[in-house]
Write an enzyme that holds these catalytic residues in place. Structure first.
Site, PDB file in Angstrom:
ATOM      1  N   CYS A  83      71.956 -16.103  53.693  1.00 39.31           N
ATOM      2  CA  CYS A  83      71.118 -14.694  53.072  1.00 39.31           C
ATOM      3  C   CYS A  83      70.584 -14.003  53.946  1.00 39.31           C
ATOM      4  O   CYS A  83      70.263 -12.993  53.141  1.00 39.31           O
ATOM      5  CB  CYS A  83      70.317 -15.624  52.456  1.00 39.31           C
ATOM      6  SG  CYS A  83      70.451 -17.131  51.402  1.00 39.31           S
ATOM      7  N   HIS A 319      70.914 -12.592  43.131  1.00 39.24           N
ATOM      8  CA  HIS A 319      71.100 -13.200  44.512  1.00 39.24           C
ATOM      9  C   HIS A 319      72.159 -12.820  44.822  1.00 39.24           C
ATOM     10  O   HIS A 319      72.773 -14.659  44.766  1.00 39.24           O
ATOM     11  CB  HIS A 319      70.220 -14.126  44.725  1.00 39.24           C
ATOM     12  CG  HIS A 319      70.335 -14.664  46.493  1.00 39.24           C
ATOM     13  ND1 HIS A 319      70.240 -13.822  47.120  1.00 39.24           N
ATOM     14  CD2 HIS A 319      70.231 -15.995  47.074  1.00 39.24           C
ATOM     15  CE1 HIS A 319      69.906 -13.998  48.356  1.00 39.24           C
ATOM     16  NE2 HIS A 319      70.368 -16.132  48.197  1.00 39.24           N
TER      17      HIS A 319
END
Length: 364
Positions: A83, A319
């Site tokens: 991420c 996200h």
């Protein structure tokens, strides 16, 4: 040492997995961003550095640059730090400029969860340590740091309210490059009663005494974001107005069972070695993969909520893994232009495997 500055930042609208942007491969999501950012400066661009996590593999940076019609001389590079990938791409470009390797880069991240060929995630840690799913890891942080469900729901509701307020004020318009007819984040197609939904939501990872729910967690998403990083003297020569000046960054590793708390140690080291305090940082953008991450980080670092994710974040908008770190910098780039008193800002993110990454910028 050369100074690296951010002179432009854009993103796509963010779509839910298998919905609004489901037919767009990652290079098709990134190409409009690169095309826009490179207008009139292709001669100066050294490379396109792009973060990507869930595929399809290969060099997405190169593929995206070619899809965007950039000169063949711009090679393209792909980074995977889970991420943190999009933020890692930006810090890498900044370090290249500081070290004199080049003077102009496109940097960011992209993710198409909808078109990923991989049915499951990659491993974050070996069996000898244990490799919990991110939801279980979020519950680990909630338990260790005494973060209740009520605390998570309170922050998640605040994030939703902030996102909708920013959307209604048109604050996201300056960030977004439309993808065909898609010109706004998918979540804003319909407003829901989040307070009611939170009250009804059940824990999804730990059934007994669980605190993490679908409404205080992010969704899985598609999207892209990138910035133009330039050497400051070149930026002025080309008549750009630099907005953020890169000061420093720090990346650290912690136990893979507690990734949601990983931004804390990265931020602490970053401000300490730059002779700053938490009070010196006017705005923080910390990725909202889970509400527990923000609650725990705010609690451990003593950051008031009025300086964290002031226009909401991933809990509402989503996200898109490899893009999320770049989204944080893009948000800061546009946010500080509405807040002329800001001096220092930080973008930070935690990743699977227990990686924390933080970047410090000075507002010009």
């Amino acid at each position: 040492m050369n100074k690296a500055v951010i002179v432009e930042a854009k993103r796509t609208p963010i779509g839910r997995k298998s919905k609004m942007l489901q037919d767009y491969q990652p290079e098709r999501l990134m190409a409009p961003i690169l095309s826009y950012l490179s207008k009139d400066i292709t001669h100066y661009i050294e490379d396109a550095i792009i973060g990507n996590v869930v595929g399809p593999g290969g060099n997405i940076g190169r593929l995206s640059a070619l899809e965007a019609g950039l000169p063949l001389s711009i090679p393209g590079m792909t980074i995977d730090r889970q991420c943190s990938a999009g933020l890692e791409a930006i810090r890498t470009a900044c370090y290249y400029i500081q070290g004199g390797a080049g003077s102009c880069y496109l940097a960011g991240g992209v993710e198409s969860a909808s078109t990923s060929p991989f049915p499951t995630r990659a491993r974050f840690a070996p069996d000898s340590i244990g490799d919990p799913d991110m939801g279980i890891a979020a519950e680990n942080v909630a338990k260790k740091y005494h973060i209740t469900r009520e605390m998570q729901d309170e922050y998640a509701l605040l994030s939703h309210e902030r996102s909708w307020d920013a959307f209604n004020k048109g604050h996201f318009n300056s960030e977004i490059i439309a993808i065909d007819e898609h010109d706004k984040d998918e979540v804003f197609n319909q407003r829901r009663d989040m307070s009611r939904m939170m009250n009804r939501a059940k824990a999804i990872f730990v059934k007994e005494n669980g605190t993490v729910t679908t409404t205080n967690s992010c969704a899985i998403n598609d999207g892209a974001s990138a910035v133009v990083v330039m050497e400051e003297k070149l930026a002025h020569k080309l008549h750009y107005k630099p907005v953020l000046r890169f000061i420093d960054s720090y990346v650290t590793g912690i136990h893979p069972h507690f990734p949601a708390i990983s931004p804390v140690s990265a931020i602490q080291e970053l401000i300490t070695r730059n002779d700053l305090t938490i009070k010196d940082i006017d705005l923080f953008e910390i990725n909202e993969a889970f509400a527990v991450k923000i609650v725990a980080c705010a609690q451990e670092l003593h950051i008031p909520y009025d300086r964290i994710n002031v226009s909401g974040g991933a809990l509402t908008i989503g996200h898109p893994y490899g893009a999320s770190g770049a989204l944080l910098v893009t948000r800061l780039f546009h946010e500080v232009q509405r807040r002329p008193t800001c001096k220092y800002v930080i973008a930070a993110i935690g990743s699977g495997g227990g990686i924390g990454l933080a970047t410090l910028f000075e507002v010009i």
